[in-house]
Design a protein around this motif. Structure first.
Motif, PDB file in Angstrom:
ATOM      1  N   TRP A   1       0.881  -1.291   0.205  1.00  0.00           N
ATOM      2  CA  TRP A   1      -0.180  -0.127   0.162  1.00  0.00           C
ATOM      3  C   TRP A   1       0.844   1.197   0.027  1.00  0.00           C
ATOM      4  CZ3 TRP A   1      -4.639  -2.349  -0.447  1.00  0.00           C
ATOM      5  CH2 TRP A   1      -4.855  -3.499   0.523  1.00  0.00           C
ATOM      6  N   VAL A   2       0.671   2.200  -0.914  1.00  0.00           N
ATOM      7  CA  VAL A   2       1.375   3.432  -1.100  1.00  0.00           C
ATOM      8  C   VAL A   2       0.298   4.693  -0.778  1.00  0.00           C
ATOM      9  CG1 VAL A   2       2.875   4.996  -2.457  1.00  0.00           C
ATOM     10  CG2 VAL A   2       3.287   2.501  -2.521  1.00  0.00           C
ATOM     11  N   VAL A   3       0.253   5.071   0.295  1.00  0.00           N
ATOM     12  CA  VAL A   3      -0.504   6.135   0.464  1.00  0.00           C
ATOM     13  C   VAL A   3       0.024   7.761   0.440  1.00  0.00           C
ATOM     14  CG1 VAL A   3      -1.983   7.195   2.427  1.00  0.00           C
ATOM     15  CG2 VAL A   3      -1.550   4.738   2.107  1.00  0.00           C
ATOM     16  N   ASN A   4      -0.474   8.534  -0.542  1.00  0.00           N
ATOM     17  CA  ASN A   4      -0.117   9.823  -0.485  1.00  0.00           C
ATOM     18  C   ASN A   4      -0.922  10.703   0.375  1.00  0.00           C
ATOM     19  OD1 ASN A   4       1.125  12.183  -1.503  1.00  0.00           O
ATOM     20  ND2 ASN A   4      -0.403  12.554  -2.730  1.00  0.00           N
ATOM     21  N   ALA A   5      -0.153  11.246   1.470  1.00  0.00           N
ATOM     22  CA  ALA A   5      -0.967  12.356   2.350  1.00  0.00           C
ATOM     23  C   ALA A   5      -0.085  13.463   2.326  1.00  0.00           C
ATOM     24  CB  ALA A   5      -1.033  11.475   3.459  1.00  0.00           C
ATOM     25  N   ALA A   6       0.551  13.926   1.297  1.00  0.00           N
ATOM     26  CA  ALA A   6       1.658  15.065   1.449  1.00  0.00           C
ATOM     27  C   ALA A   6       1.001  16.236   0.713  1.00  0.00           C
ATOM     28  CB  ALA A   6       2.864  14.820   0.484  1.00  0.00           C
ATOM     29  N   PRO A   7       1.392  17.261   1.185  1.00  0.00           N
ATOM     30  CA  PRO A   7       0.823  18.647   0.778  1.00  0.00           C
ATOM     31  C   PRO A   7       1.645  18.932  -0.870  1.00  0.00           C
ATOM     32  CG  PRO A   7       2.672  19.177   2.215  1.00  0.00           C
ATOM     33  CD  PRO A   7       2.178  17.711   2.382  1.00  0.00           C
ATOM     34  N   LEU A   8       0.864  19.626  -1.474  1.00  0.00           N
ATOM     35  CA  LEU A   8       1.345  20.092  -2.744  1.00  0.00           C
ATOM     36  C   LEU A   8       2.570  20.943  -3.018  1.00  0.00           C
ATOM     37  CD1 LEU A   8       1.117  19.393  -5.765  1.00  0.00           C
ATOM     38  CD2 LEU A   8      -0.370  21.296  -6.086  1.00  0.00           C
ATOM     39  N   THR A   9       3.674  20.506  -3.072  1.00  0.00           N
ATOM     40  CA  THR A   9       4.944  21.298  -2.980  1.00  0.00           C
ATOM     41  C   THR A   9       5.686  20.897  -4.309  1.00  0.00           C
ATOM     42  OG1 THR A   9       6.322  19.683  -1.952  1.00  0.00           O
ATOM     43  CG2 THR A   9       5.182  21.080  -0.597  1.00  0.00           C
ATOM     44  N   PRO A  10       7.001  21.664  -4.863  1.00  0.00           N
ATOM     45  CA  PRO A  10       7.662  21.161  -5.856  1.00  0.00           C
ATOM     46  C   PRO A  10       8.109  19.983  -5.842  1.00  0.00           C
ATOM     47  CG  PRO A  10       7.943  23.490  -5.094  1.00  0.00           C
ATOM     48  CD  PRO A  10       7.144  23.038  -4.291  1.00  0.00           C
ATOM     49  N   GLN A  11       8.500  19.296  -4.556  1.00  0.00           N
ATOM     50  CA  GLN A  11       8.851  18.043  -4.578  1.00  0.00           C
ATOM     51  C   GLN A  11       7.816  17.012  -4.682  1.00  0.00           C
ATOM     52  OE1 GLN A  11      10.194  17.065  -0.423  1.00  0.00           O
ATOM     53  NE2 GLN A  11      12.080  16.319  -1.242  1.00  0.00           N
ATOM     54  N   THR A  12       6.311  17.291  -4.497  1.00  0.00           N
ATOM     55  CA  THR A  12       5.344  16.234  -4.750  1.00  0.00           C
ATOM     56  C   THR A  12       4.630  16.412  -5.652  1.00  0.00           C
ATOM     57  OG1 THR A  12       3.961  17.668  -3.224  1.00  0.00           O
ATOM     58  CG2 THR A  12       5.276  15.975  -2.181  1.00  0.00           C
ATOM     59  N   GLN A  13       4.778  17.430  -6.687  1.00  0.00           N
ATOM     60  CA  GLN A  13       4.021  17.726  -7.816  1.00  0.00           C
ATOM     61  C   GLN A  13       4.709  16.599  -8.896  1.00  0.00           C
ATOM     62  OE1 GLN A  13       2.377  20.638  -8.841  1.00  0.00           O
ATOM     63  NE2 GLN A  13       1.857  19.601 -10.740  1.00  0.00           N
ATOM     64  N   ASP A  14       3.446  15.889  -9.408  1.00  0.00           N
ATOM     65  CA  ASP A  14       3.862  14.832 -10.410  1.00  0.00           C
ATOM     66  C   ASP A  14       4.762  13.821  -9.783  1.00  0.00           C
ATOM     67  OD1 ASP A  14       2.305  16.357 -12.265  1.00  0.00           O
ATOM     68  OD2 ASP A  14       4.108  17.440 -13.128  1.00  0.00           O
ATOM     69  N   LEU A  15       4.589  13.558  -8.543  1.00  0.00           N
ATOM     70  CA  LEU A  15       5.584  12.378  -7.935  1.00  0.00           C
ATOM     71  C   LEU A  15       5.159  11.239  -8.255  1.00  0.00           C
ATOM     72  CD1 LEU A  15       7.614  11.711  -5.834  1.00  0.00           C
ATOM     73  CD2 LEU A  15       5.562  11.653  -4.108  1.00  0.00           C
ATOM     74  N   PHE A  16       4.019  10.816  -8.332  1.00  0.00           N
ATOM     75  CA  PHE A  16       3.490   9.693  -8.715  1.00  0.00           C
ATOM     76  C   PHE A  16       3.267   9.474 -10.067  1.00  0.00           C
ATOM     77  CE2 PHE A  16       2.327  10.182  -4.333  1.00  0.00           C
ATOM     78  CZ  PHE A  16       2.922   8.944  -3.807  1.00  0.00           C
ATOM     79  N   ASP A  17       4.395   8.737 -10.778  1.00  0.00           N
ATOM     80  CA  ASP A  17       4.339   9.163 -12.369  1.00  0.00           C
ATOM     81  C   ASP A  17       4.495   7.491 -12.685  1.00  0.00           C
ATOM     82  OD1 ASP A  17       7.124   8.625 -11.824  1.00  0.00           O
ATOM     83  OD2 ASP A  17       7.671  10.615 -12.959  1.00  0.00           O
TER      84      ASP A  17
END
Length: 340
Positions: free
Chosen positions: A203-219
């Motif tokens: 299970w991979v859960v994304n609970a992160a805010p939107l920052t430059p580091q997390t923009q388009d992270l899950f590709d």
């Protein structure tokens, strides 16, 4: 900036960006001039307001309405994420920004746990078979003993880790920086450890805010690193997921399933391929919204208003450079109201 806020002189003016005045503000109305303000009138009223409550947190009207001079000393949003709220003029101003941390964490964690159980036990497949009156016995997956990676070291990610661990899941937390002995969750992995954790995660859960580091992270690259048949649950922000790549990973079977509560475009367009993607549950940005949540949001604002008015440290102060409330911040003596 002073160590404590300067209490407002006289009766402060509070603008509430909403079509209707929300419930639960009676205490604020006793000591302040509270005006319900639609978007169309925001620009004319902002220069003379001391406080802005952004109740309609999906608004896009604030950047154009923000005054060149004057304006609120404090902006509060009835949301956890602030990515849609922040803009250069607000970032560069002296205005304090606070959010509604404390309302959403456990409901979101419960949503994630519910999705994990539903996906592991194939509840959705059972419902489809029931509608077709088909009796088909089949084995499902155990939840206890499985492995989860939760991305986002803030309160929502932490509540999710605690809740998943209560189900017997080996849940690991990934934050911005590594912490060896976090008092809540133990080891917090740094963001640079994510690639190494993905191949073992069920299970991979994304609970992160939107920052430059997390923009388009899950590709596509991230999905390829995940264990074949693993699941993605997104309760963070829609733009963290490349939706075309997600659809392809579900179609190929690289991902065994997914649950999305947030999307790049909301409402999700009727012609989006996500509606027909296999083993994907679409929910309309509702995972945090439980019965009574509006009263809870109003209570957070009213409490912070009393702090601001009395010159006391405030809760949930957003670091405008980071784009979120630092995890170890409950109140901040430096993050206060005060004269501009």
């Amino acid at each position: 900036m002073p160590n404590h806020p300067v209490a407002p002189v006289g009766t402060p003016r509070v603008l509430v960006l909403a079509d209707e005045l929300p419930p639960g503000l009676a205490e604020v109305e006793r000591v302040a001039e509270v005006l319900c303000m639609p978007e169309a009138r925001l620009a004319e009223e902002l220069p003379v307001a001391e406080v802005l409550l952004v109740w309609e947190f999906g608004t896009e009207a604030l950047p154009a309405a923000w005054p060149a001079d004057g304006g609120p000393r404090w902006v509060h949003t009835a949301s956890a994420g602030v990515d849609k709220l922040m803009f250069p003029a607000l970032n560069d101003s002296d205005a304090i920004v606070t959010n509604s941390r404390g309302v959403f964490e456990q409901p979101i964690a419960e949503y994630v746990a519910g999705q994990v159980i539903a996906l592991a036990k194939d509840f959705f497949g059972t419902y489809d078979l029931q509608r077709d009156r088909v009796w088909r016995h089949r084995p499902t997956h155990r939840v206890a003993g499985s492995h989860a990676v939760v991305v986002g070291g803030g309160p929502i990610g932490r509540a999710t880790v605690r809740t998943l661990r209560a189900l017997g899941i080996r849940a690991q937390l990934v934050g911005r920086t590594r912490r060896e002995d976090d008092p809540e969750v133990g080891l917090v992995h740094g963001f640079d450890a994510l690639d190494g954790l993905l191949p073992e995660a069920d299970w991979v859960v994304n609970a992160a805010p939107l920052t430059p580091q997390t923009q388009d992270l899950f590709d596509a690259k991230v999905f390829a690193r995940m264990k074949r048949g693993a699941h993605l649950i997104n309760v963070g922000r829609g733009p963290s997921v490349v939706e075309e790549d997600l659809s392809a990973a579900l179609e190929s079977g690289q991902l065994g399933g997914a649950a999305l509560d947030v999307f790049r475009t909301e409402p999700l367009p009727a012609d989006s391929p996500l509606w027909q993607a296999p083993n994907l549950l679409v929910s309309p940005h509702m995972c945090a919204d439980t019965i009574g949540w509006l009263d809870d949001l109003a209570e957070v604002f009213a409490d912070n208003f009393a702090r601001w008015r009395d010159g006391r440290p405030m809760r949930n102060v957003v670091d405008k450079q980071l784009g979120y409330v630092p995890v170890d911040t409950v109140t901040s003596p430096a993050a206060v109201g005060g004269n501009r």
